[in-house]
Motif scaffolding. Structure first.
Motif, PDB file in Angstrom:
ATOM      1  N   ILE A   1      88.289  69.386 -46.254  1.00 50.51           N
ATOM      2  CA  ILE A   1      88.650  70.450 -47.337  1.00 50.51           C
ATOM      3  C   ILE A   1      90.158  70.724 -47.040  1.00 50.51           C
ATOM      4  CG2 ILE A   1      88.476  72.383 -48.210  1.00 50.51           C
ATOM      5  CD1 ILE A   1      85.665  72.690 -47.198  1.00 50.51           C
ATOM      6  N   ILE A   2      90.990  70.338 -48.070  1.00 47.12           N
ATOM      7  CA  ILE A   2      92.444  70.482 -48.021  1.00 47.12           C
ATOM      8  C   ILE A   2      93.028  71.545 -49.010  1.00 47.12           C
ATOM      9  CG2 ILE A   2      94.582  69.343 -48.232  1.00 47.12           C
ATOM     10  CD1 ILE A   2      91.714  67.016 -48.115  1.00 47.12           C
ATOM     11  N   SER A   3      93.082  72.649 -48.562  1.00 48.23           N
ATOM     12  CA  SER A   3      93.212  73.743 -49.410  1.00 48.23           C
ATOM     13  C   SER A   3      94.951  73.890 -49.577  1.00 48.23           C
ATOM     14  CB  SER A   3      92.957  75.201 -49.054  1.00 48.23           C
ATOM     15  OG  SER A   3      93.506  75.545 -47.657  1.00 48.23           O
ATOM     16  N   ILE A   4      95.407  74.757 -50.137  1.00 48.21           N
ATOM     17  CA  ILE A   4      96.939  75.035 -50.331  1.00 48.21           C
ATOM     18  C   ILE A   4      97.392  75.650 -49.003  1.00 48.21           C
ATOM     19  CG2 ILE A   4      96.987  75.529 -52.689  1.00 48.21           C
ATOM     20  CD1 ILE A   4      96.946  78.401 -52.174  1.00 48.21           C
ATOM     21  N   LEU A   5      96.620  76.028 -47.880  1.00 49.37           N
ATOM     22  CA  LEU A   5      97.143  76.339 -46.727  1.00 49.37           C
ATOM     23  C   LEU A   5      97.477  75.120 -45.832  1.00 49.37           C
ATOM     24  CD1 LEU A   5      94.437  79.077 -45.560  1.00 49.37           C
ATOM     25  CD2 LEU A   5      97.067  79.357 -45.825  1.00 49.37           C
ATOM     26  N   ASP A   6      96.963  73.950 -46.150  1.00 48.09           N
ATOM     27  CA  ASP A   6      97.035  72.668 -45.344  1.00 48.09           C
ATOM     28  C   ASP A   6      98.391  72.160 -45.617  1.00 48.09           C
ATOM     29  OD1 ASP A   6      94.536  72.137 -43.736  1.00 48.09           O
ATOM     30  OD2 ASP A   6      93.844  72.782 -45.864  1.00 48.09           O
ATOM     31  N   ARG A   7      99.114  71.781 -44.432  1.00 53.17           N
ATOM     32  CA  ARG A   7     100.343  70.974 -44.321  1.00 53.17           C
ATOM     33  C   ARG A   7     100.057  69.567 -44.795  1.00 53.17           C
ATOM     34  NH1 ARG A   7     103.194  73.811 -39.044  1.00 53.17           N
ATOM     35  NH2 ARG A   7     102.892  75.778 -39.642  1.00 53.17           N
ATOM     36  N   ARG A   8      98.816  69.047 -44.532  1.00 57.31           N
ATOM     37  CA  ARG A   8      98.735  67.531 -44.967  1.00 57.31           C
ATOM     38  C   ARG A   8      98.731  67.504 -46.522  1.00 57.31           C
ATOM     39  NH1 ARG A   8      95.137  67.253 -40.483  1.00 57.31           N
ATOM     40  NH2 ARG A   8      95.932  65.906 -38.726  1.00 57.31           N
ATOM     41  N   TYR A   9      99.271  66.261 -47.332  1.00 63.10           N
ATOM     42  CA  TYR A   9      98.984  66.203 -48.691  1.00 63.10           C
ATOM     43  C   TYR A   9      99.964  67.262 -49.451  1.00 63.10           C
ATOM     44  CZ  TYR A   9      94.947  63.320 -47.446  1.00 63.10           C
ATOM     45  OH  TYR A   9      94.167  62.534 -46.699  1.00 63.10           O
ATOM     46  N   SER A  10     100.656  68.049 -48.752  1.00 61.10           N
ATOM     47  CA  SER A  10     101.129  69.321 -49.530  1.00 61.10           C
ATOM     48  C   SER A  10     102.097  68.815 -50.517  1.00 61.10           C
ATOM     49  CB  SER A  10     101.887  70.137 -48.473  1.00 61.10           C
ATOM     50  OG  SER A  10     102.916  69.555 -47.829  1.00 61.10           O
ATOM     51  N   GLU A  11     102.797  67.839 -50.531  1.00 64.96           N
ATOM     52  CA  GLU A  11     103.798  67.423 -51.772  1.00 64.96           C
ATOM     53  C   GLU A  11     103.183  66.744 -52.760  1.00 64.96           C
ATOM     54  OE1 GLU A  11     104.055  63.911 -48.859  1.00 64.96           O
ATOM     55  OE2 GLU A  11     103.429  66.084 -48.639  1.00 64.96           O
ATOM     56  N   HIS A  12     101.968  66.374 -52.888  1.00 61.22           N
ATOM     57  CA  HIS A  12     101.331  65.612 -53.757  1.00 61.22           C
ATOM     58  C   HIS A  12     100.960  66.125 -55.156  1.00 61.22           C
ATOM     59  CE1 HIS A  12     101.821  62.500 -51.101  1.00 61.22           C
ATOM     60  NE2 HIS A  12     100.942  62.673 -50.190  1.00 61.22           N
TER      61      HIS A  12
END
Length: 563
Positions: free
Chosen positions: A246-257
């Motif tokens: 789960i990649i939420s807006i808290l996660d640093r991965r994928y943040s710029e996509h």
């Protein structure tokens, strides 16, 4: 020649073929391949590019079964960053069957209609691959072929529809020898809608079955990407999916996509020659933090640039407010107790709120306590992270309203709620006090109303003016005219009887800087009526019985003077 702006374009093929301006987000593909997540759930606010990114993934990974079409899809990525990312990425182009499903059409008033819309979306995607199935029919069992055809034709029973995704993957593996990439967009739309419409549990059961069959133990799955606004509890929807990332807006991965970075905003503004309006875009549409990346609302940025391209002095507008219902904000406002109202007022006046993070929640939890609701508002884009900290092994956010655009959503919702609340009240006592010249009684009634409402003081004059006008407009015996909008030097509010022989009133408003200035503010407002001869307009109309009131406000207090 400047490229057309992609207002409302969420199909990657159309975006590229028709030459729309495109912010390159193709490195999302590389990150997905590098991190090798089998089931990936991205939660982002609405209109932050989720649908376009899924469309991009489809055109990159899909083997259409036709060499010419595959080659056409590859040309869509010419000049994109992913083409420079190495063979480990480019070798994956056109390699897999892809099932792309959007659930946004399931926003319906009743379960049967919502289910029908999901069934139709599944059938449409089955039909899109019908040619592949017909060519490889001999590799399927009779039962598999008949089940596939029934779903494609929209004739399958619900228990078969629940297994549709798993069946598709199984058929594609037998025909093509490849596992399937599953892309599901707006997975939580039917759940949010069902919650507010009253059939949440029934919809949860259907979505859970649909997902479990495809994602839990599906040996024919290559990988899945799911998008939505909220991270619905693993226990309620993704039961047993231990491989779920789960990649939420808290996660640093994928943040710029998802969304635009500041450099991307500057890039697009430079292309259209409107860099001079950057400060406005930043004030209105910036302010989101995904991981540690500063992000702008892409929908609003594109719409504003579209308007500014025609008129460099175009005013900013809250474009995001009209892209969906704001039921969560409405629910917050309607159900707010005294503490919650104070918290909303703190946020509206530029303050922050400390919120403990609860990522795995359900819509059913939303009304459980205020903390759950603040989490909903954060993950759906109505709040953003100013900072975060660890306290007793729990993550806390210092949350605020992201920008002016989102603030207007709160303010408009509050104003509409205030108007609805006022309509339910009986204000005969207020008019009786006005007719009797009882300024103290008027102040007591207005103070009582102010105590129950939600105020925002950065737009104080407009708020109080709308508040008082709304209350006075409830009378069946008087006509109310607001002069605030005209800017013609008239009094703020005139109240008059339809008959020229009846009563009429002039009310002038002031907003005080401190509680100590309330009385003098009311006296100044009253004095202004006489100094600027506001009564002359009513006298010219034929009114003779005219009373004047000066009204001063400071936060939840008001003072009234009669003279």
């Amino acid at each position: 020649m400047k490229k057309p702006l992609p207002v409302g374009i969420d199909n990657f093929e159309k975006m590229r073929k028709d030459g729309y301006y495109y912010i390159d987000k193709t490195m999302l593909i590389k990150e997905l391949l590098d991190l090798k997540g089998e089931v990936n759930l991205f939660t982002r606010p609405r209109r932050f590019g989720k649908t376009l990114n899924l469309s991009m993934l489809r055109y990159f990974f899909e083997d259409t079964g036709d060499a010419k079409r595959n080659a056409q899809n590859q040309t869509l990525f010419q000049g994109m960053k992913i083409m420079e990312a190495g063979e480990s990425c480019t070798d994956q182009m056109g390699k897999y069957p892809v099932f792309e499903l959007t659930l946004k059409s399931a926003k319906q008033e009743e379960y049967d209609t919502a289910y029908y819309m999901i069934q139709t979306a599944l059938s449409t995607e089955f039909e899109r691959h019908r040619e592949v199935v017909e060519r490889g029919r001999e590799r399927l069992s009779q039962r598999e072929y008949e089940q596939y055809a029934a779903i494609a034709d929209g004739k399958a029973e619900e228990k078969a529809v629940r297994n549709a995704l798993q069946l598709f993957c199984q058929c594609m593996r037998k025909i093509t020898g490849r596992n399937t990439v599953i892309l599901i967009d707006e997975y939580d739309v039917p759940l949010e809608n069902a919650y507010f419409r009253g059939f949440y549990e029934k919809m949860v059961g259907f979505i859970r079955s649909l997902f479990e069959a495809a994602l839990k133990t599906n040996q024919y799955l290559q990988f899945a990407v799911i998008t939505g606004c909220l991270r619905i509890s693993k226990e309620s929807i993704f039961t047993g999916l231990n491989h779920l990332k789960i990649i939420s807006i808290l996660d640093r991965r994928y943040s710029e996509h998802f969304g635009f970075t500041e450099s991307e905003v500057l890039q697009i503004m430079k292309h259209y020659g409107i860099e001079s309006r950057f400060a406005t875009i930043k004030e209105w549409y910036d302010g989101y933090m995904f991981g540690n990346t500063e992000v702008y609302n892409p929908w609003s940025v594109i719409n504003f640039i579209y308007d500014v391209s025609a008129d460099i002095n175009a005013f900013p507008r809250p474009y995001w407010i009209n892209t969906s219902s704001n039921d969560i904000i409405k629910d917050l406002v309607v159900r707010a107790d005294r503490e919650t109202k104070e918290q909303i007022e703190t946020l509206l006046n530029g303050g922050t709120l400390d919120v403990q993070v609860h990522e795995e929640i359900t819509y059913g939890d939303m009304r459980g306590n205020g903390e759950n609701l603040w989490n909903f508002l954060y993950f759906t884009g109505y709040l953003t992270k100013e900072s975060e900290y660890l306290k007793e092994s729990s993550i806390f956010l210092r949350a605020r309203i992201p920008n002016i655009e989102v603030k207007t959503i709160y303010q408009n919702t509050i104003l509409n709620w205030t108007k609805a609340m006022i309509k339910k009240e009986d204000f005969h006592d207020l008019y009786r006090a006005m007719e009797e010249g009882n300024a103290k009684r008027m102040a007591d009634i207005l103070n009582g109303q102010l105590f129950r409402t939600i105020s925002f003081y950065d737009s104080a004059e407009n708020f109080y003016h709308g508040f008082l006008t709304g209350i006075l407009s409830q009378s069946q015996d008087y006509l109310v005219r607001s002069n605030r909008e005209s800017g013609n030097g008239r009094s703020d509010i005139m109240v008059k009887s339809p008959s020229l022989r009846g009563r009429s009133f002039i009310l002038e408003l002031k907003v005080s800087d401190t509680i100590d200035d309330l009385e003098s503010g009311a006296e100044q407002a009253l004095k202004q009526i006489y100094e600027k001869k506001y009564m002359e307009e009513l006298r010219a109309e034929g009114y003779r019985n005219i009373d004047c009131y000066g009204v001063s406000f400071f936060r939840k207090d008001c003072e009234v003077r009669f003279g």
